[in-house]
Each structure stands twice: as structure tokens, then as C-alpha cells.
Scaffold this motif. Sequence first.
Motif, PDB file in Angstrom:
ATOM      1  N   CYS A   1     -13.860  27.561  26.094  1.00  0.00           N
ATOM      2  CA  CYS A   1     -14.553  26.270  25.993  1.00  0.00           C
ATOM      3  C   CYS A   1     -14.247  25.340  27.158  1.00  0.00           C
ATOM      4  CB  CYS A   1     -14.168  25.552  24.703  1.00  0.00           C
ATOM      5  SG  CYS A   1     -14.828  26.358  23.236  1.00  0.00           S
TER       6      CYS A   1
ATOM      7  N   MET B   1     -17.679  19.737  28.413  1.00  0.00           N
ATOM      8  CA  MET B   1     -16.335  19.945  27.857  1.00  0.00           C
ATOM      9  C   MET B   1     -15.344  19.364  28.879  1.00  0.00           C
ATOM     10  SD  MET B   1     -16.052  21.697  24.903  1.00  0.00           S
ATOM     11  CE  MET B   1     -17.170  22.668  23.860  1.00  0.00           C
TER      12      MET B   1
ATOM     13  N   GLU C   1     -15.280  11.625  15.165  1.00  0.00           N
ATOM     14  CA  GLU C   1     -16.024  11.899  16.405  1.00  0.00           C
ATOM     15  C   GLU C   1     -15.084  12.188  17.573  1.00  0.00           C
ATOM     16  OE1 GLU C   1     -19.262   9.334  17.342  1.00  0.00           O
ATOM     17  OE2 GLU C   1     -20.341  10.344  15.704  1.00  0.00           O
TER      18      GLU C   1
ATOM     19  N   THR D   1     -13.681  16.718  16.540  1.00  0.00           N
ATOM     20  CA  THR D   1     -14.548  17.460  15.625  1.00  0.00           C
ATOM     21  C   THR D   1     -13.933  18.801  15.265  1.00  0.00           C
ATOM     22  OG1 THR D   1     -15.728  18.356  17.534  1.00  0.00           O
ATOM     23  CG2 THR D   1     -16.680  16.399  16.483  1.00  0.00           C
ATOM     24  N   LEU D   2     -13.239  19.391  16.259  1.00  0.00           N
ATOM     25  CA  LEU D   2     -12.790  20.773  16.130  1.00  0.00           C
ATOM     26  C   LEU D   2     -11.312  20.924  16.488  1.00  0.00           C
ATOM     27  CD1 LEU D   2     -14.428  23.969  17.054  1.00  0.00           C
ATOM     28  CD2 LEU D   2     -12.659  23.353  18.642  1.00  0.00           C
TER      29      LEU D   2
ATOM     30  N   GLN E   1      -8.427  21.086  13.962  1.00  0.00           N
ATOM     31  CA  GLN E   1      -8.303  22.345  13.218  1.00  0.00           C
ATOM     32  C   GLN E   1      -7.691  23.432  14.102  1.00  0.00           C
ATOM     33  OE1 GLN E   1     -12.440  22.764  12.247  1.00  0.00           O
ATOM     34  NE2 GLN E   1     -12.334  21.333  10.519  1.00  0.00           N
ATOM     35  N   LEU E   2      -8.037  23.381  15.386  1.00  0.00           N
ATOM     36  CA  LEU E   2      -7.577  24.427  16.304  1.00  0.00           C
ATOM     37  C   LEU E   2      -6.087  24.283  16.632  1.00  0.00           C
ATOM     38  CD1 LEU E   2      -9.615  25.921  19.147  1.00  0.00           C
ATOM     39  CD2 LEU E   2      -7.291  25.237  19.640  1.00  0.00           C
TER      40      LEU E   2
ATOM     41  N   LYS F   1      -3.706  23.239  14.957  1.00  0.00           N
ATOM     42  CA  LYS F   1      -2.803  23.623  13.860  1.00  0.00           C
ATOM     43  C   LYS F   1      -2.509  25.125  13.868  1.00  0.00           C
ATOM     44  CE  LYS F   1      -3.799  19.615  11.021  1.00  0.00           C
ATOM     45  NZ  LYS F   1      -5.169  19.094  11.049  1.00  0.00           N
TER      46      LYS F   1
END
Lengths: 424, 110
Positions: free
Chosen positions: B39, B50, B76, B79-80, B83-84, B86
Amino acid sequence: MQTRRDFLKAGSAAGALAAASYAAPARAQSVGRVVVVGGGYGGATAARYLRLWSEGRIEVTLVEREPAFVSCPLSALVVGGSKRIEDITVGYEGLARLGVKVIRGEATEVDAEKKTVVLQSGQKLPYDRLVLSPGIDFIPGEVAGLDDPKAFDTVPHAWHAGPQTVLLRRQLEAMKDGGVYVITIPLAPYRCSPAPYERVCQVAWYFQKRKPKSKIIVLDANEEIQAEKALFQAVWNGPYKGMIEYRPSNDVKEVDVATRTTVTDLGDKQQADVLNVIPPQRAGAIAGKAGVISVNQRWCQVDWLTLESVVRPGIHVLGDSAFPASVMPKSGHMANQHAKTAAAAIIELMSGRAPNPAPMMSNTCYSFVDDKRVIHVTSTHAYDAAEKTMKAVPGSGGTSATASELEGRYGFAWARNIWADMLG
Amino acid sequence: MRLFVTGLALCVGAHAALAQAQAQDANLARNLAAACFSCHGTDGHAQSGMASLAGRPQAEIMRIIGEFRSGARSGEQGTLMPQLVKGYTDAQMALIADYFSRQKPVQGAP
């Protein structure tokens, strides 16, 4: 509307800069030859990183049957009509510039003893290590009526992006308003679990704008939506309410191509105006030829430290063909991660060193619910040395809270970045 | 391009397994960071849309990672990534951030 050039060119300056600093030494001392079969998310990434990380010391040949890479991720947007096939097509020139020898052809045999790949043309490619990243093929005999590949000229699968994607789009365009689009989904595991549901969203988006009397029927062999269930349901029951009939546990076993009619295992029939059958899948055919299919006659079990086949040393298997570790999806992003772990390990092994004993991989799938809004699912996987497998890290990963345009922009940015990461 | 064992100094408090992995794999930091390249671009040289991570100070990257972890960057702003991150230990992240800090920055990027 964004043109292909706008879409792809954004950030090309950074790309050029990167390319310049990665130019491989012209005559680096070779430590050996690797042949990569398949130029998708797995194979192209492997080819590129073998060159980059070996600093040109590994000779890499990439065998690919298509003239250019066409992305499965984002191909739903071509089906929906907001993107064109050119928008999701990227050439192999960037790999060639890095010194990858790109051969357009079909690998038909692997002689694991002699360490040689044979192409349809008769050409023989010797290797020290072989990387197979052939994606998926359909299992013959699973759906009666589809064994002649010509059937897919009438009933597209569109599960390999390219002409099939365009064919499905043309059929939807030609369909009368008030027609019925039927999509069939095989039992998991199949390539990219959210992708069928994303495709349904894209067709609904198109019908809503252009053919509002039309209907979508989803025949899913599974008991429920296989990924991001609540998020897809929210969209199907929200903006697309009344357009989609979802029928779980409908396993299509037979297709009458001429009348575009499906028959399930229970004998239920459904006729369609546009019929889109996604058949059950297994590792790409060349994996069978190479003798590396080792699980259920479908998938290839690998050593997660190296992605090397557990039954044929020297042959590495990436991407959708690999037997996935628990909760590991079959996705382009995942294949890109497999490829980097494999490339790093191959370089260490060919240099007489041990590979990374603790690899990490992460996955993200961005699914477009219309032309702009996206939902994601992400997971991170760590190597478990005791069980010798990759495991999702507890407490990590998750999905979007809701579909958003912000994540739509990230979805497009993801594509630009991963395409550059694999193809240069 | 190559990260040498200096990264070890960052591993104060790191899990023993990580130190062991680093002892066995001289390219561990690069190999971990490679998961981010999909990404954020190869070596952190991102295409548009990105953030580029190449050449950004390790402390700055770690501060942002900490904000993703704590929830200070969410909604905002995250967003992701919340989660990543962690999925990684702080010691792994320190190695990754160190790797990016050593890459040539992209012209015109922060």
C-alpha cells in the motif's frame, strides 16, 4: 470520468524515481536461475523482488500467457461499467527494465528431476528453483454442461480478468431492461471470498441507473455470504433494496448453456438472460503437472517459511494455488505477500543462508459497493513456529464500519500502489 | 538499502523471538516492512493517494503507530491502520519504522 491515463499516471514521477534507484547492476555475479510461471499478483511480485533484493544476482525468467497483466481486483468495476478494461491493465515493461526475462507463452510440463520447465512452443527453461503462481483453474466435471471451454463464450465466468470480464459487461449492456442476471457461487474455498458479492453490488449499481426493472439472483452454494456479510447485507438492503434475491445453499451442478438455465443439486431450475457461472476451483493446471497438488487433489501445501512445496523441494507455490493457512484468504494482496516471503527466502537459500524464521503477512481486500464507495476487510498473519503455519494475530484485523468514499479513494490508491509494487 | 545490525539497539524490550529472528535473518526489518510496501509503495515510495513512509524519522512513524493503537487516530483518520497495527508488536514496528527512516525520501513528500 477519470481516464486510464489519469488513473494510472498519478504518481508516475515517484515511480520513475524508484525505477532509477532500483536499476540493477549490469553484470552482477549470478547465483542462479529462477523461473516464475504466472505473472499475476504472486508471480510478478516474486519476479520483481527476486531481482531487487538479489541486486540482480538472480537470473529471473517470467512465463506468462497473456501480453499484459489484467487485475482481478477492480475488475468488478469493469463489469459495473464505471471503469474500462484498459484501466485495470498494466504491461510487463517495468519487469523487463529490471532485467526480468519475460516470455509470453504457456508452461505445459515441469520436469522436477531435470529442473526444467517446458513451454508449449517446445522451448525448455532450466531452473535452480521454480516458482509456480498459476492462480486457479476450474475443476473439470463439477458443473455438467461446462466442460467444453466454448461454453464460457455464452455463459461467462469472468473469474480470470480480461476478455471474460469484457464479455460479461457486453452481455449486461445488451440485456433488455427487465431481464434477469444470475450469478452462481461455488463452495468455499474459491478465489477471493468477497468478490462475488462485490460483483453483485456492481451489477445492481448498473441496473439501478440504466435498467431499473431488471433483477439479480444469487445462487450461492454456501450457507451464507462468505465475507463482510453484515456490510454487504447493509448495501443490498439499503441502496439496492428489492433488486437482489439471495438464495443460500444453492449448489449449481448443471448448466444448459443454450437456454442459460442452471440446475442445483436439489433439481431447482433457474433461467437467466445473463448467466454468470463461477465454477469450483483448484490450483492452476501446471501445479498438477509439476506434481505439487497435495491437498484434496485441489491445492498445494507449502512450507510457510519459504512457500516451498512440501512434496517437491525446489518448487515454490504462491497465491491462490497454495493450500491456505487457517483464515488466510485467496486474494491478490495475499499473493503479493506470499511472493515477498518466497523471494526473500529463495535469495537466502541460494546464498547458503537460512530464511527468515518469523515471517509476517497481511491482507486487505477493498470491495467497491458502487462506483465510489468501498468496504474493506483486513487481517494480519504471523508464523507459528510450534505449528509451522501462519495464524491470524488475535485482536488484529477487522472490517470497515460502513461503506465510504474515503475508502473508495484508498481502494484506488491501493491498486496504483500494489500494481507498482509488483510491476515497477 | 541494507539494514545492518544497528537495528538491534532498537530492540530493547523486544520479544526474545524477534531478537532471535533478527540474529538469523539480517534482512528481517526489510522483510517485515515489505508487508507495508503493497500500500505504501516499494521501500515506502508511494504512488498518489497513500502516504510515503520513506525517509520519515523513526520516532515520527512510531508516534503515529502509537496513535493508531491508542485510538487517538481513528474514524476518518484511521480507517484501516488501527486494525492492522494490532497485528504487530511494538518491537516489530520499531524495526519497520527504522527501515523506512533509512530509505531515500520521495521528492516533495513530507
